[in-house]
Write a protein that holds these residues in place. Structure first.
Motif, PDB file in Angstrom:
ATOM      1  N   ALA A  17       7.893  -4.440  19.768  1.00 35.75           N
ATOM      2  CA  ALA A  17       7.267  -3.634  20.822  1.00 35.75           C
ATOM      3  C   ALA A  17       5.775  -3.916  20.900  1.00 35.75           C
ATOM      4  CB  ALA A  17       7.520  -2.150  20.562  1.00 35.75           C
ATOM      5  N   VAL A  18       5.141  -4.066  19.757  1.00 32.32           N
ATOM      6  CA  VAL A  18       3.706  -4.343  19.725  1.00 32.32           C
ATOM      7  C   VAL A  18       3.409  -5.698  20.361  1.00 32.32           C
ATOM      8  CG1 VAL A  18       1.706  -4.715  18.225  1.00 32.32           C
ATOM      9  CG2 VAL A  18       3.345  -2.901  17.681  1.00 32.32           C
ATOM     10  N   VAL A  19       4.235  -6.700  20.042  1.00 28.73           N
ATOM     11  CA  VAL A  19       4.048  -8.039  20.608  1.00 28.73           C
ATOM     12  C   VAL A  19       4.267  -8.004  22.120  1.00 28.73           C
ATOM     13  CG1 VAL A  19       4.984 -10.378  20.688  1.00 28.73           C
ATOM     14  CG2 VAL A  19       4.634  -9.255  18.485  1.00 28.73           C
ATOM     15  N   THR A  20       5.254  -7.228  22.565  1.00 26.38           N
ATOM     16  CA  THR A  20       5.505  -7.095  24.008  1.00 26.38           C
ATOM     17  C   THR A  20       4.298  -6.500  24.711  1.00 26.38           C
ATOM     18  OG1 THR A  20       7.890  -6.832  23.673  1.00 26.38           O
ATOM     19  CG2 THR A  20       6.970  -6.023  25.759  1.00 26.38           C
ATOM     20  N   ILE A  24       1.997  -8.441  27.688  1.00 33.93           N
ATOM     21  CA  ILE A  24       1.797  -7.972  29.067  1.00 33.93           C
ATOM     22  C   ILE A  24       0.352  -7.523  29.293  1.00 33.93           C
ATOM     23  CG2 ILE A  24       4.200  -7.291  29.329  1.00 33.93           C
ATOM     24  CD1 ILE A  24       3.291  -4.373  29.022  1.00 33.93           C
ATOM     25  N   TYR A  25      -0.280  -6.987  28.246  1.00 31.68           N
ATOM     26  CA  TYR A  25      -1.651  -6.510  28.440  1.00 31.68           C
ATOM     27  C   TYR A  25      -2.624  -7.676  28.572  1.00 31.68           C
ATOM     28  CZ  TYR A  25      -6.010  -4.063  28.020  1.00 31.68           C
ATOM     29  OH  TYR A  25      -7.267  -3.594  28.286  1.00 31.68           O
ATOM     30  N   VAL A 151       7.256  -0.487  27.412  1.00 31.69           N
ATOM     31  CA  VAL A 151       7.238   0.154  26.101  1.00 31.69           C
ATOM     32  C   VAL A 151       8.591   0.818  25.834  1.00 31.69           C
ATOM     33  CG1 VAL A 151       6.131   1.947  24.708  1.00 31.69           C
ATOM     34  CG2 VAL A 151       4.766   0.544  26.254  1.00 31.69           C
ATOM     35  N   PRO A 152       9.151   0.649  24.631  1.00 30.24           N
ATOM     36  CA  PRO A 152      10.445   1.275  24.312  1.00 30.24           C
ATOM     37  C   PRO A 152      10.406   2.791  24.472  1.00 30.24           C
ATOM     38  CG  PRO A 152       9.827  -0.329  22.633  1.00 30.24           C
ATOM     39  CD  PRO A 152       8.635  -0.159  23.522  1.00 30.24           C
ATOM     40  N   THR A 153      11.569   3.374  24.727  1.00 32.82           N
ATOM     41  CA  THR A 153      11.647   4.814  24.950  1.00 32.82           C
ATOM     42  C   THR A 153      11.322   5.611  23.699  1.00 32.82           C
ATOM     43  OG1 THR A 153      13.359   4.438  26.605  1.00 32.82           O
ATOM     44  CG2 THR A 153      13.146   6.675  25.757  1.00 32.82           C
ATOM     45  N   HIS A 154      11.776   5.151  22.551  1.00 34.73           N
ATOM     46  CA  HIS A 154      11.541   5.873  21.302  1.00 34.73           C
ATOM     47  C   HIS A 154      10.753   4.979  20.358  1.00 34.73           C
ATOM     48  CE1 HIS A 154      14.406   9.001  22.482  1.00 34.73           C
ATOM     49  NE2 HIS A 154      15.192   8.022  22.897  1.00 34.73           N
ATOM     50  N   VAL A 155       9.578   5.399  19.972  1.00 29.77           N
ATOM     51  CA  VAL A 155       8.766   4.639  19.019  1.00 29.77           C
ATOM     52  C   VAL A 155       8.274   5.572  17.925  1.00 29.77           C
ATOM     53  CG1 VAL A 155       8.009   2.941  20.716  1.00 29.77           C
ATOM     54  CG2 VAL A 155       6.636   4.988  20.330  1.00 29.77           C
ATOM     55  N   SER A 156       8.054   4.995  16.740  1.00 31.82           N
ATOM     56  CA  SER A 156       7.545   5.782  15.632  1.00 31.82           C
ATOM     57  C   SER A 156       6.047   6.004  15.812  1.00 31.82           C
ATOM     58  CB  SER A 156       7.804   5.058  14.311  1.00 31.82           C
ATOM     59  OG  SER A 156       7.100   3.832  14.273  1.00 31.82           O
ATOM     60  N   THR A 157       5.522   6.930  15.039  1.00 32.26           N
ATOM     61  CA  THR A 157       4.080   7.202  15.113  1.00 32.26           C
ATOM     62  C   THR A 157       3.252   5.966  14.785  1.00 32.26           C
ATOM     63  OG1 THR A 157       4.436   9.531  14.573  1.00 32.26           O
ATOM     64  CG2 THR A 157       2.223   8.654  14.214  1.00 32.26           C
ATOM     65  N   THR A 166      -3.633  -2.417  19.641  1.00 31.22           N
ATOM     66  CA  THR A 166      -3.489  -3.713  20.305  1.00 31.22           C
ATOM     67  C   THR A 166      -4.219  -3.723  21.638  1.00 31.22           C
ATOM     68  OG1 THR A 166      -1.345  -4.110  19.260  1.00 31.22           O
ATOM     69  CG2 THR A 166      -1.828  -5.347  21.264  1.00 31.22           C
ATOM     70  N   VAL A 167      -4.056  -2.652  22.404  1.00 33.20           N
ATOM     71  CA  VAL A 167      -4.752  -2.532  23.688  1.00 33.20           C
ATOM     72  C   VAL A 167      -6.262  -2.525  23.466  1.00 33.20           C
ATOM     73  CG1 VAL A 167      -5.213  -0.990  25.640  1.00 33.20           C
ATOM     74  CG2 VAL A 167      -2.860  -1.377  24.878  1.00 33.20           C
TER      75      VAL A 167
END
Length: 216
Positions: A17-20, A24-25, A151-157, A166-167
């Motif tokens: 998810a972080v790489v995605t 895109i950013y 961004v995935p629907t469910h992500v951990s803290t 990352t942003v």
């Protein structure tokens, strides 16, 4: 996308998810827009520290929009579509105003005062960066549509904060490099020789971006 706290995965970072988010950013941030134009103008007309302060304001708002997107910005706009329209029109009005100001000031002679340390760092340039990006229709549209859907629907803290980091890091690196390079003395000197044409170009681009957003 709605951020949901996941106690079972609180120690896990979803690196895919972080790489995605990074992909895109970065693809979006390097495309010139109102933020790039504002940094360019500040870098060649003011002190380097002012250009970096403007970058800090832009990065701060990027983190704000990214947080909103992960908490469900697109859902809010879906329920209240008039809010999205209102933000777009306000942003377009600001871009047009900024562009007109650049066009009007194109004939003004640059002076040493514009590069003097009289203006406090976060009173002027930082707030200009905040205003430019908070009213940037491109940023609002990107975070509400592209970013939130990627961004995935469910992500951990930890994943949540890793994506924010990352942003922030990507925006700081890209805009920071632009500010540092364009605030070099030789580039500033070249700007002073072609001030009218550069300001007219930057102002015209801002007005065009504002009008385009207003008519969408």
């Amino acid at each position: 996308m709605l951020y949901n706290y996941n106690p079972l995965g609180r120690q896990m970072v979803d690196w895919s998810a972080v790489v995605t988010v990074f992909g895109i950013y970065v693809a979006a941030v390097v495309i010139p827009g109102p933020n790039f134009i504002a940094i360019t103008h500040k870098a060649v007309t003011g002190r380097r520290v002012d250009a970096l302060a403007l970058v800090a304001g832009i990065v701060t708002v990027n983190l704000f929009w990214a947080t909103c997107a992960m908490l469900g910005l697109s859902a809010v706009f879906a329920v209240f579509p008039w809010l999205a329209v209102g933000l777009r029109l306000v942003g377009a009005a600001y871009l047009i105003w900024f562009g007109v100001w650049l066009v009007v000031s194109a004939r003004a002679t640059p002076s040493a005062e514009s590069r003097s340390p009289k203006v406090p760092l976060f009173r002027g340039a930082f707030l200009q960066g905040v205003a430019t990006n908070i009213a940037n229709p491109k940023s609002i549209a990107f975070y509400a549509a592209v970013f939130s859907s990627a961004v995935p629907t469910h992500v951990s803290t930890p994943t949540f904060f890793a994506m924010l980091a990352t942003v922030g890091a990507s925006a700081t690196c890209w805009y920071g490099v632009v500010a540092l390079v364009l605030s070099h003395a030789s580039i500033a000197a070249a700007y002073r020789r072609a001030k009218a044409w550069i300001d007219l170009t930057c102002g015209g681009l801002m007005i065009a971006l504002g009008v385009r957003q207003a008519l969408r």
